[in-house]
Design an enzyme around this catalytic site. Sequence first.
Site, PDB file in Angstrom:
ATOM      1  N   ASP A 135      44.048  13.814 -15.758  1.00  0.00           N
ATOM      2  CA  ASP A 135      43.519  15.091 -15.279  1.00  0.00           C
ATOM      3  C   ASP A 135      43.838  15.236 -13.804  1.00  0.00           C
ATOM      4  O   ASP A 135      43.495  14.375 -12.999  1.00  0.00           O
ATOM      5  CB  ASP A 135      42.001  15.154 -15.506  1.00  0.00           C
ATOM      6  CG  ASP A 135      41.474  16.581 -15.438  1.00  0.00           C
ATOM      7  OD1 ASP A 135      42.281  17.527 -15.573  1.00  0.00           O
ATOM      8  OD2 ASP A 135      40.259  16.758 -15.259  1.00  0.00           O
ATOM      9  N   HIS A 142      39.662  25.571  -5.916  1.00  0.00           N
ATOM     10  CA  HIS A 142      38.653  24.702  -6.530  1.00  0.00           C
ATOM     11  C   HIS A 142      38.328  23.522  -5.601  1.00  0.00           C
ATOM     12  O   HIS A 142      37.154  23.218  -5.349  1.00  0.00           O
ATOM     13  CB  HIS A 142      39.159  24.190  -7.879  1.00  0.00           C
ATOM     14  CG  HIS A 142      38.310  23.123  -8.483  1.00  0.00           C
ATOM     15  ND1 HIS A 142      37.029  23.342  -8.917  1.00  0.00           N
ATOM     16  CD2 HIS A 142      38.551  21.802  -8.704  1.00  0.00           C
ATOM     17  CE1 HIS A 142      36.520  22.217  -9.388  1.00  0.00           C
ATOM     18  NE2 HIS A 142      37.420  21.267  -9.267  1.00  0.00           N
TER      19      HIS A 142
HETATM   20 MN    MN Z   1      38.847  18.303 -15.197  1.00  0.00          MN
END
Ligand code: MN
Length: 429
Positions: A135, A142
């Site tokens: 990930d 963000h």
């Molecule tokens: Mn994530």
Amino acid sequence: MEITANNPKRKSWLKVEETSDFPIQNIPFGVFLTRDDIITIGTRIGDYAIDLGALHQLGYFEGIPLTDDIFLQDTLNDFIADGRKTWRLVRNRIADIFDVTNSKLRDNVEHKDSVIFRIDEIEMLLPISVGDYTDFYSSKEHAKNLVGLFKDYENDLLPNWLHFPVGYHGRSSSIIPSGVPIHRPVGQQQPNNGETMPNFGATKSLDFELEMAFITTACNDLGHRISIEEAEESIFGMVLFNDWSARDIQAWEQVPLGPFLGKNFASTISPWIVTLDALKPFRVESPKHDHEPLPYLQQDGKHSYDINLEMAIKPEGEKETVVCNSNFKYMYWTMAQQLAHHTINGCPVNSGDMFGSGTISGPTKDSFGSMLELTWNGQNPIKMSDGTERKFINDNDTVIMRGYCKNGNIRIGFGECVGKILPAVEFKK
Ligand code: MN
């Protein structure tokens, strides 16, 4: 090789609604259970699922070098391992078989009966056996929001963030297809003020993460790397990706990434893999970089994709409320940069590996890709259309992610990525 399947003028003899995510120009790949309880690899046009195993047995892929059982499998890993040339030949052939001018299958009732299913007759399964899952953390908006939320810890992005796509290795065992419900996870949480022992119980801040993921073919051998120019050739396609998170468990583990039990209990994907070839007409430039990266991460031109993304919450028995509108094009680092970076140290990438983008937040407050950001850690609850409020996700809420590209009259979409939250499983100490 020309991608004839992308011809925007092409029409299918199968009925496709104008608002469908799956026109004949899409031709995604997935795995499903047929009404006869057989697992097969298939594609989708409109609201019809097409059994590629049956089509292959009937000789419709003649002339394409495929093993007899390539589609009679319960994952796409072997087909993905065949490489881009084969993916293109197969997609082009499917477009040809279902073209409105081609009568071969259209006028063969017996063949049609064994090949075509209504979408409500089948059950979508996990399309690949995910070997490894990584990930990333590649949306600057963000990352900046997390700095703002946890400013006790850091004043700005860590100095490395602008120089490479930061990521962590996740668990592939908890990647699940759309529709599988999730029990609220249980774990340790921060001690109350003045106490030293942590709290323990069901998470009080269950969150979604609006992400997309890409799936690769085998890229490189141990000790070797792939260049940024080669990277896109190794990407089969993309899915919607909801990377469920338990913020209180995560915050006690590590801030801001917390790459352990706050993150690894479930990640839901949309079941149809949309190929990078089908997304080609929607390529756009990624955001301008603050710093020029090192040469192995440099690229010019259009390497991102204009994919509209939304997240909705549907309380039990009520109407849904869309809580977030974002877009894949906000990603600071591209998939090619992620893959070139991932292999720079010689880490091998295999067929069926999955790579999450990281939460994709845009510049406006309604485009933030998690409840953590949308409600600013619960300070500004979201009003739902049934009059209730949400700081995070409640039990029996269903979270629905959608994504599509639109270009003139052509709409290429991903369908839905759905997960319902069930109460925590009871446990004994
Ligand atoms: Mn994530």
